[in-house]
Design a protein around this motif. Structure first.
Motif, PDB file in Angstrom:
ATOM      1  N   GLU A  53      53.908  51.081  34.149  1.00 49.76           N
ATOM      2  CA  GLU A  53      52.725  51.131  35.017  1.00 49.76           C
ATOM      3  C   GLU A  53      53.098  50.912  36.489  1.00 49.76           C
ATOM      4  N   VAL A  56      54.929  54.022  37.822  1.00 50.02           N
ATOM      5  CA  VAL A  56      54.010  55.146  38.061  1.00 50.02           C
ATOM      6  C   VAL A  56      53.215  54.906  39.337  1.00 50.02           C
ATOM      7  N   ARG A  60      53.570  57.705  42.132  1.00 49.06           N
ATOM      8  CA  ARG A  60      52.412  58.567  42.410  1.00 49.06           C
ATOM      9  C   ARG A  60      51.656  58.158  43.671  1.00 49.06           C
ATOM     10  N   PHE A 103      34.373  49.123  31.678  1.00 45.18           N
ATOM     11  CA  PHE A 103      34.735  49.539  30.321  1.00 45.18           C
ATOM     12  C   PHE A 103      33.757  50.542  29.711  1.00 45.18           C
ATOM     13  N   ASP A 104      32.560  50.634  30.260  1.00 47.82           N
ATOM     14  CA  ASP A 104      31.588  51.579  29.710  1.00 47.82           C
ATOM     15  C   ASP A 104      31.589  52.930  30.429  1.00 47.82           C
ATOM     16  N   LEU A 106      34.062  55.146  30.978  1.00 45.93           N
ATOM     17  CA  LEU A 106      34.940  56.188  30.440  1.00 45.93           C
ATOM     18  C   LEU A 106      35.641  57.017  31.519  1.00 45.93           C
ATOM     19  N   GLU A 107      36.300  56.326  32.434  1.00 44.98           N
ATOM     20  CA  GLU A 107      37.092  57.013  33.453  1.00 44.98           C
ATOM     21  C   GLU A 107      38.462  57.380  32.852  1.00 44.98           C
ATOM     22  N   ASP A 108      39.051  58.485  33.367  1.00 44.59           N
ATOM     23  CA  ASP A 108      40.399  58.875  32.927  1.00 44.59           C
ATOM     24  C   ASP A 108      41.444  57.915  33.504  1.00 44.59           C
ATOM     25  N   ARG A 111      43.296  52.066  34.801  1.00 49.69           N
ATOM     26  CA  ARG A 111      43.595  50.972  33.877  1.00 49.69           C
ATOM     27  C   ARG A 111      44.975  50.353  34.101  1.00 49.69           C
ATOM     28  N   GLY A 112      45.794  50.950  34.953  1.00 54.44           N
ATOM     29  CA  GLY A 112      47.188  50.520  35.122  1.00 54.44           C
ATOM     30  C   GLY A 112      47.328  49.102  35.655  1.00 54.44           C
ATOM     31  N   PHE A 114      45.029  46.864  35.834  1.00 55.40           N
ATOM     32  CA  PHE A 114      44.355  45.971  34.875  1.00 55.40           C
ATOM     33  C   PHE A 114      45.315  45.557  33.755  1.00 55.40           C
ATOM     34  N   LEU A 115      46.081  46.513  33.219  1.00 52.89           N
ATOM     35  CA  LEU A 115      47.023  46.196  32.143  1.00 52.89           C
ATOM     36  C   LEU A 115      48.100  45.240  32.637  1.00 52.89           C
ATOM     37  N   SER A 118      46.649  41.851  32.981  1.00 54.51           N
ATOM     38  CA  SER A 118      46.338  41.259  31.672  1.00 54.51           C
ATOM     39  C   SER A 118      47.584  40.705  30.984  1.00 54.51           C
TER      40      SER A 118
END
Lengths: 141, 111
Positions: A53, A56, A60, A103-104, A106-108, A111-112, A114-115, A118
């Motif tokens: 992550e 990337v 990018r 979380f509701d 539904l984005e593509d 999340r990077g 966030f992971l 976490s």
């Protein structure tokens, strides 16, 4: 450098084809942490993931997909903690401005970071002389 | 990316034959799912048995496929997630979005 300290310093071209190489190195390091008492297989996956992550992100966003740039990865391991630094040479970004994903929605994407947050104990992104560094630390006991 | 497509009755099974589904190869999976739905397929099952590692880009590609399914009045379901891969769906709450099955055989009965 104390006797149980390991330092790994890698530079790779700013290209996603090197993600698996760096991820594998991260997994191998996790498997060498013989004093680690947690689930080593899970730790290996998490190190692989945060390295992927962070790389990337550097490739990018910070380095704007420029294949001539490089990404430098520094990994420090002691008995107490694992520190991963991913250095880029781009414009940088404000990590504190990145919200947790909805979380509701539904984005593509999105999340990077966030992971990374976490799975690691502390995360910071700062400007240095030659660029920026994303630093992630995990306590090992 | 190594993808294998098999048609069983009215379900298209997309086998992801890669150890990693990450930012390097997930764009191809996204494109392939888009191509299948555009071509009139309604039911896609993504078989993930070989995938040992997924990152946020891989998850994002599957979310994209899921949204594509909805917009084409179709279905996109997942089968055979390895435990570490499944835990990434749980961490990002995506296990509440996708229908996830233990095996392809089990999934095929639900379309």
């Amino acid at each position: 450098m104390d006797k149980n300290r390991i330092q790994v310093d890698i530079k790779v071209p700013n290209q996603t084809r090197y993600l698996s190489l760096i991820g594998r190195i991260g997994e191998d390091i996790a498997n060498e942490l013989y004093k680690y008492r947690g689930d080593r297989e899970t730790l290996a996956y998490h190190i692989n993931l945060v390295l992927t992550e962070a790389m990337v992100n550097a490739i990018r966003h910070a380095n704007a997909d420029d294949p001539d740039k490089t990404v430098r990865i520094l990994i420090y391991i002691s008995d107490e903690e694992l520190v991963i630094q991913v250095h880029d040479s781009g414009q940088g970004f404000d990590i504190n401005a990145i919200q947790s994903p909805d979380f509701d929605a539904l984005e593509d994407r999105g999340r990077g970071i966030f992971l990374i947050r976490s799975l690691m104990d502390s995360v910071c992104y700062r400007r240095e002389a030659a660029g920026n560094v994303l630093e992630m630390t995990k306590q090992l006991h | 990316m190594n993808l294998y497509i098999e048609k069983k009755k009215d379900v298209t099974i997309l086998y992801v034959r890669e150890e990693r589904l990450d930012a390097h190869n997930s764009g191809e999976l996204k494109t392939e799912m888009g191509r299948l739905f555009e071509g009139g397929e309604k039911n896609i099952l993504v078989e993930m048995k070989d995938v040992r590692f997924i990152d946020s880009s891989g998850l994002g590609a599957l979310v994209s496929g899921f949204k594509n399914a909805i917009s084409h009045q179709g279905n996109l379901k997942l089968a055979s997630l390895q435990p570490q891969v499944k835990s990434m769906f749980e961490l990002t709450r995506l296990h509440r979005v996708f229908e996830i099955f233990g095996s392809s055989a089990e999934a095929l009965d639900t379309f």
